[in-house]
Write a protein that holds these residues in place. Structure first.
Motif, PDB file in Angstrom:
ATOM      1  N   ALA A  35      -4.026  -4.830   4.949  1.00 50.69           N
ATOM      2  CA  ALA A  35      -3.671  -4.417   4.141  1.00 50.69           C
ATOM      3  C   ALA A  35      -4.389  -3.615   3.184  1.00 50.69           C
TER       4      ALA A  35
ATOM      5  N   VAL B  95       0.155  -1.266  -0.098  1.00 52.48           N
ATOM      6  CA  VAL B  95      -0.093  -0.119   0.280  1.00 52.48           C
ATOM      7  C   VAL B  95       0.980   1.135   0.515  1.00 52.48           C
TER       8      VAL B  95
ATOM      9  N   CYS C 241      -6.150   0.097   3.367  1.00 47.01           N
ATOM     10  CA  CYS C 241      -6.451   1.196   2.871  1.00 47.01           C
ATOM     11  C   CYS C 241      -7.716   1.916   3.138  1.00 47.01           C
TER      12      CYS C 241
ATOM     13  N   VAL D 129     -11.073   0.697  -3.213  1.00 48.15           N
ATOM     14  CA  VAL D 129      -9.940  -0.730  -3.643  1.00 48.15           C
ATOM     15  C   VAL D 129     -10.436  -0.894  -4.806  1.00 48.15           C
TER      16      VAL D 129
END
Length: 227
Positions: A132, A95, A136, A143
């Motif tokens: 991850a 990320v 985000c 995403v």
């Protein structure tokens, strides 16, 4: 203004998540019998290139029709994960930092797994770890992926994956849909089954407008990149 369609073809051969409805076309009216043509279409709300609403995994999550149409246009950054192999995790280290993404609203993790669309290997895509996905989501990022899911997909071929050294290691794949839960649980969107990402600029605008379905937990989209 350059544009590119990032949508998979929505036809009877479209890959769907195991257990989801297949995409089916059948004639409802024909030129010969009726003087015009109408096709009956049967599919799930998560067929083809599509967007997940929070209500997909969250009982109290919002449906797509609860969002304004402008919320489906995203300042987007590509994250190149194309070196990963079958069923490899995309960890929190992939990320980008806040400085690297600037004011981007959506990260697309490019795996190049769209090359396997329509084959059994498509189910063995790389996937996002829960950490991850959480990173985000906590940063307010949606995403996207050129794969079936941000979580591992069920697959008979997975046991033959050359990137796993043992059955014990394979069992470490997360159960359920933790990446979905991290993202959708925080009101983020997930855009799945994108294609044609390889030579796009790193930054562009993604337009992914869902169908105006009442109470939808997801919808096919025409995903278009503009830069």
């Amino acid at each position: 203004m350059p544009t590119r369609d990032l949508s998979q073809s929505l036809d009877a051969d479209a890959t769907v998540y195991p257990g989801d409805p297949e995409v089916e076309f059948s004639p409802s009216a024909t030129h010969d019998d009726d003087g015009y043509r109408v096709t009956r279409l049967r599919l799930g709300t998560h067929a083809g290139t599509h967007i997940d609403a929070p209500s997909h995994t969250e009982p109290d999550g919002k449906n797509l029709d609860e969002f304004r149409i402008e919320e489906f246009t995203f300042d987007t950054r590509i994250v190149d994960c194309s070196a990963l192999g079958a069923r490899e995790p995309i960890g929190i280290g992939a990320v980008p930092t806040r400085d690297e993404i600037g004011d981007a609203e959506l990260l697309i993790f490019r795996t190049d797994w769209d090359a396997h669309w329509g084959t059994d290997r498509y189910f063995d895509h790389p996937y996002l770890t829960a950490d991850a996905a959480k990173e985000c989501a906590e940063r307010g990022l949606h995403v996207g992926l050129d794969a079936l899911s941000p979580d591992p997909s069920p697959s008979e071929a997975g046991s033959e994956n050359e990137n796993k050294e043992s059955e014990t290691e394979m069992e470490q794949e997360p159960a359920g849909v933790p990446a979905h839960r991290e993202l959708l649980g925080r009101g983020r969107f997930v855009v799945e089954n994108l294609t044609g990402l390889a030579d796009l600029p790193e930054r562009f605008e993604l337009r992914a407008y869902p169908l105006p379905l009442a109470g939808a937990d997801g919808s096919p989209v025409r995903a278009v990149a503009v830069w």
